[in-house]
Design a protein around this motif. Structure first.
Motif: not given
Length: 149
Positions: A130, A137, A139-141, A143-145, A147-148
């Motif tokens: 990364t 960024d 933190k967003a990664l 959060d996205k992981a 959610n997935l």
């Protein structure tokens, strides 16, 4: 806001995205925007004038404001009016660059410490993959992981 900060001092006034209200005056199109920048500078200057000298009697010491620190954050320091960046206003600048691999690993470690993770996660491998990512960024990664998952 400044008056309350001086009354309740010691205080910290934190203005996030300072460039949104204190852009360079020569780039501003509306007179109201120029006045906002000027008013901010006036508030900051009054702080230094009031803290300076003073009488020693009890009445004036009650009116004398205490120590107030004003912090402005921006990701566009070049957009902030130069008059605000002079000594006595925002006279110290701290630049937080993009974190290196080790710093990203520490950020990832902190962001995942309260998560239930199954299996082994190599945070250093994620940090290495990364480059250019900052805390938001990462933190967003995460959060996205999440959610997935």
């Amino acid at each position: 806001m400044f008056q309350k900060a001086y009354r309740t001092a010691p205080s910290i006034v934190f203005i996030d995205e300072i460039d949104a209200i204190a852009s360079k005056r020569e780039n501003l199109h509306r007179e109201m925007e120029r006045r906002i920048v000027t008013q901010l500078m006036t508030c900051m200057d009054e702080c230094h004038q009031n803290i300076g000298g003073g009488d020693s009697d009890a009445e004036s010491s009650e009116k004398k404001p205490g120590y107030v620190i004003v912090i402005g954050a921006t990701n566009r320091p070049d957009a902030v009016d130069q008059a605000l960046r002079r000594p006595g206003r925002f006279d110290r600048e701290i630049s937080l660059g993009i974190p290196d691999e080790h710093a990203r690993k520490q950020i990832l470690k902190m962001l995942t410490q309260n998560l239930r993770l199954e299996g082994q996660f190599d945070l250093f491998k994620i940090a290495r993959a990364t480059p250019g990512f900052v805390g938001a960024d990462l933190k967003a990664l995460i959060d996205k992981a999440g959610n997935l998952a």
